[in-house]
Write a protein that holds these residues in place. Structure first.
Motif, PDB file in Angstrom:
ATOM      1  N   GLY A 112       0.910  -1.351  -0.221  1.00 41.58           N
ATOM      2  CA  GLY A 112       0.006  -0.240  -0.159  1.00 41.58           C
ATOM      3  C   GLY A 112       0.950   1.236  -0.131  1.00 41.58           C
ATOM      4  N   GLY A 113       2.312   0.911  -0.027  1.00 39.93           N
ATOM      5  CA  GLY A 113       3.046   1.930   0.095  1.00 39.93           C
ATOM      6  C   GLY A 113       3.531   2.208  -1.270  1.00 39.93           C
ATOM      7  N   PRO A 128      -7.107   0.445   6.385  1.00 38.90           N
ATOM      8  CA  PRO A 128      -8.921   0.673   5.698  1.00 38.90           C
ATOM      9  C   PRO A 128      -8.212  -0.839   4.089  1.00 38.90           C
ATOM     10  CG  PRO A 128      -6.481   1.819   5.177  1.00 38.90           C
ATOM     11  CD  PRO A 128      -6.213   1.487   5.784  1.00 38.90           C
ATOM     12  N   GLU A 129      -9.365  -1.721   4.832  1.00 36.31           N
ATOM     13  CA  GLU A 129      -9.383  -2.293   4.076  1.00 36.31           C
ATOM     14  C   GLU A 129     -10.051  -3.279   2.067  1.00 36.31           C
ATOM     15  OE1 GLU A 129     -11.975  -5.544   6.092  1.00 36.31           O
ATOM     16  OE2 GLU A 129     -10.197  -5.639   8.136  1.00 36.31           O
ATOM     17  N   HIS A 130     -10.556  -1.493   2.449  1.00 39.70           N
ATOM     18  CA  HIS A 130     -11.185  -1.759   0.460  1.00 39.70           C
ATOM     19  C   HIS A 130     -10.793  -1.532   0.254  1.00 39.70           C
ATOM     20  CE1 HIS A 130     -11.722   2.334   2.835  1.00 39.70           C
ATOM     21  NE2 HIS A 130     -11.846   2.577   1.665  1.00 39.70           N
ATOM     22  N   VAL A 131      -9.077  -0.519   0.271  1.00 37.96           N
ATOM     23  CA  VAL A 131      -8.319   0.356  -0.372  1.00 37.96           C
ATOM     24  C   VAL A 131      -7.811  -0.628  -1.886  1.00 37.96           C
ATOM     25  CG1 VAL A 131      -6.092   1.861  -0.396  1.00 37.96           C
ATOM     26  CG2 VAL A 131      -7.942   2.382   1.184  1.00 37.96           C
ATOM     27  N   LEU A 132      -7.057  -1.290  -1.432  1.00 35.39           N
ATOM     28  CA  LEU A 132      -6.049  -2.135  -2.322  1.00 35.39           C
ATOM     29  C   LEU A 132      -7.346  -2.552  -2.861  1.00 35.39           C
ATOM     30  CD1 LEU A 132      -2.857  -3.513  -0.154  1.00 35.39           C
ATOM     31  CD2 LEU A 132      -3.015  -2.345  -2.557  1.00 35.39           C
ATOM     32  N   PRO A 133      -8.623  -3.871  -2.339  1.00 33.98           N
ATOM     33  CA  PRO A 133      -8.885  -4.300  -3.238  1.00 33.98           C
ATOM     34  C   PRO A 133      -9.404  -3.706  -4.859  1.00 33.98           C
ATOM     35  CG  PRO A 133      -9.528  -4.940  -1.150  1.00 33.98           C
ATOM     36  CD  PRO A 133      -8.826  -4.210  -0.901  1.00 33.98           C
ATOM     37  N   GLU A 134     -10.149  -2.396  -4.128  1.00 28.49           N
ATOM     38  CA  GLU A 134     -11.094  -1.634  -5.021  1.00 28.49           C
ATOM     39  C   GLU A 134      -9.578  -0.880  -6.161  1.00 28.49           C
ATOM     40  OE1 GLU A 134     -12.228   1.829  -3.176  1.00 28.49           O
ATOM     41  OE2 GLU A 134     -13.993  -0.119  -2.336  1.00 28.49           O
ATOM     42  N   TYR A 135      -8.599  -1.067  -5.589  1.00 29.25           N
ATOM     43  CA  TYR A 135      -7.714  -0.247  -6.457  1.00 29.25           C
ATOM     44  C   TYR A 135      -6.515  -1.138  -7.481  1.00 29.25           C
ATOM     45  CZ  TYR A 135      -3.079   0.844  -9.031  1.00 29.25           C
ATOM     46  OH  TYR A 135      -1.972   1.099  -9.575  1.00 29.25           O
ATOM     47  N   LYS A 137      -9.628  -3.983  -8.624  1.00 32.13           N
ATOM     48  CA  LYS A 137     -10.163  -4.330  -9.255  1.00 32.13           C
ATOM     49  C   LYS A 137     -10.211  -3.611 -10.373  1.00 32.13           C
ATOM     50  CE  LYS A 137     -13.536  -6.069  -5.850  1.00 32.13           C
ATOM     51  NZ  LYS A 137     -14.348  -5.282  -5.187  1.00 32.13           N
ATOM     52  N   THR A 138      -9.835  -1.718 -10.361  1.00 35.31           N
ATOM     53  CA  THR A 138      -9.784  -1.587 -11.663  1.00 35.31           C
ATOM     54  C   THR A 138      -8.437  -1.952 -12.326  1.00 35.31           C
ATOM     55  OG1 THR A 138      -7.413   0.400 -10.957  1.00 35.31           O
ATOM     56  CG2 THR A 138     -10.231   0.535 -10.565  1.00 35.31           C
ATOM     57  N   LEU A 139      -7.397  -3.045 -12.324  1.00 32.90           N
ATOM     58  CA  LEU A 139      -5.921  -3.004 -13.285  1.00 32.90           C
ATOM     59  C   LEU A 139      -6.140  -4.476 -13.533  1.00 32.90           C
ATOM     60  CD1 LEU A 139      -2.981  -2.608 -10.380  1.00 32.90           C
ATOM     61  CD2 LEU A 139      -4.474  -1.108 -12.433  1.00 32.90           C
ATOM     62  N   GLY A 140      -7.938  -5.614 -13.710  1.00 36.21           N
ATOM     63  CA  GLY A 140      -7.680  -6.570 -14.227  1.00 36.21           C
ATOM     64  C   GLY A 140      -7.272  -7.043 -13.323  1.00 36.21           C
ATOM     65  N   ILE A 141      -5.896  -7.669 -12.691  1.00 39.27           N
ATOM     66  CA  ILE A 141      -5.284  -7.867 -12.319  1.00 39.27           C
ATOM     67  C   ILE A 141      -5.544  -9.143 -11.042  1.00 39.27           C
ATOM     68  CG2 ILE A 141      -4.239  -6.861 -10.953  1.00 39.27           C
ATOM     69  CD1 ILE A 141      -1.136  -8.144 -11.597  1.00 39.27           C
ATOM     70  N   GLU A 142      -5.185 -10.628 -11.312  1.00 43.42           N
ATOM     71  CA  GLU A 142      -5.691 -11.269 -10.023  1.00 43.42           C
ATOM     72  C   GLU A 142      -4.577 -10.896  -9.418  1.00 43.42           C
ATOM     73  OE1 GLU A 142      -4.036 -16.340  -9.138  1.00 43.42           O
ATOM     74  OE2 GLU A 142      -4.046 -15.083 -11.117  1.00 43.42           O
ATOM     75  N   TYR A 143      -5.468 -10.883  -7.925  1.00 42.09           N
ATOM     76  CA  TYR A 143      -5.368 -10.335  -6.592  1.00 42.09           C
ATOM     77  C   TYR A 143      -5.193 -11.681  -5.507  1.00 42.09           C
ATOM     78  CZ  TYR A 143      -9.203  -7.931  -5.673  1.00 42.09           C
ATOM     79  OH  TYR A 143     -10.843  -7.708  -5.664  1.00 42.09           O
TER      80      TYR A 143
END
Length: 291
Positions: A47-48, A84-91, A93-99
């Motif tokens: 997240g950095g 903030p648990e939602h920040v990385l998943p939301e970001y 998702k916009t990339l369309g990459i497996e995470y």
């Protein structure tokens, strides 16, 4: 200056920085054979700014790379209060990459084991990396990409010299003794100030580390402040220092494990490697990684 002129200048600066970082990451990958055909590369996101930039540039390079490789993004949610648990998943998702988001409460372990006022980074890092490395093995990952940059490598060199009595840094590529894990640092040639500016222009949703970010007297921060002073007062000094890190002459040091001074021959030296850990759901052992 009008808003349109400002936007135009920022776009030009962003494009220039992206090209520079892309070139430096591509050169590091080529120089140290970081990524090969068929690799599954796990980008560890904290997240950095550094890990955001690393993933960004690798995704960009993937489109035109001469070899095919897979990228996945992984974040470890260490259950820090207020994270903030939602920040990385939301970001992501916009990339369309497996995470993948791994949830492990290492925060409680660190707070329990480390006395108040003491540095938490060491234990936190060992726990975090042990979990990530075990995850990598379980998911067929061949390369684990960390977001350490040139300045991190130089800071580690000085930390080891000043406080550890070793001439040792972060290598661009590190293999485990047992062959389970290979760590790569694609940002090895990138300067922190370039990454910081790039992250600002890209407006990444930065997540601060609330567990240890307030510890102003960390030894690494002392080294970082020293470097910033040097960079301002003596431009080019950090670049020269990094060239020295890549241009070592064992015969002009004093390590008999690297050089046979009697016979005048270079030796293999102490083999540096990652010591990986077995899966430990209960976190019973704390020495999960020695990097």
């Amino acid at each position: 200056m009008s808003v349109s002129d400002l936007d135009r200048r920022q776009k030009l600066e962003l494009n220039k920085l992206q090209k520079r970082l892309r070139r430096e990451v591509g050169q590091a990958i080529a120089d140290f054979s970081m990524i090969e055909a068929g690799d599954k590369v796990m980008c560890c996101l904290s997240g950095g700014k550094d890990s955001y930039a690393m993933l960004d540039i690798l995704l960009n390079l993937q489109k035109s790379a001469p070899v095919n490789f897979e990228l996945i993004a992984v974040n470890l949610d260490q259950k820090q209060p207020g994270f903030p648990e939602h920040v990385l998943p939301e970001y992501l998702k916009t990339l369309g990459i497996e995470y993948h988001i791994i949830e492990k409460d290492t925060y409680s372990i660190v707070k329990e084991k480390v006395p108040e006022g003491k540095t938490t980074c060491g234990l936190c890092s060992r726990l975090r990396r042990g979990i990530l490395y075990n995850f990598a093995e379980e998911h067929g990952v061949t390369k684990i990409a960390l977001g350490h940059h040139r300045d991190d490598m130089l800071e580690t060199l000085f930390l080891n010299m000043f406080y550890g009595g070793k001439l040792k840094s972060m290598p661009p590529v590190l293999h485990s003794d047992d062959g389970r894990n290979t760590v790569i640092r694609p940002l090895a040639y990138a300067r922190e100030k370039d990454i910081a500016r790039y992250a600002s222009l890209r407006e990444y949703p930065i997540i601060p580390c609330n567990l240890c970010g307030s510890q102003e007297n960390l030894q690494r921060q002392v080294i970082k402040d020293m470097f910033q002073t040097w960079d301002k007062q003596h431009p080019g000094r950090l670049e020269t220092m990094f060239r020295a890190l890549c241009n070592v002459e064992p015969s002009h040091l004093a390590d008999p494990n690297l050089y046979d001074f009697k016979e005048g021959k270079r030796l293999g030296g102490k083999r540096q490697a990652v010591q990986t850990a077995s899966p430990e759901p209960d976190y019973g052992r704390l020495d999960v990684l020695n990097l």
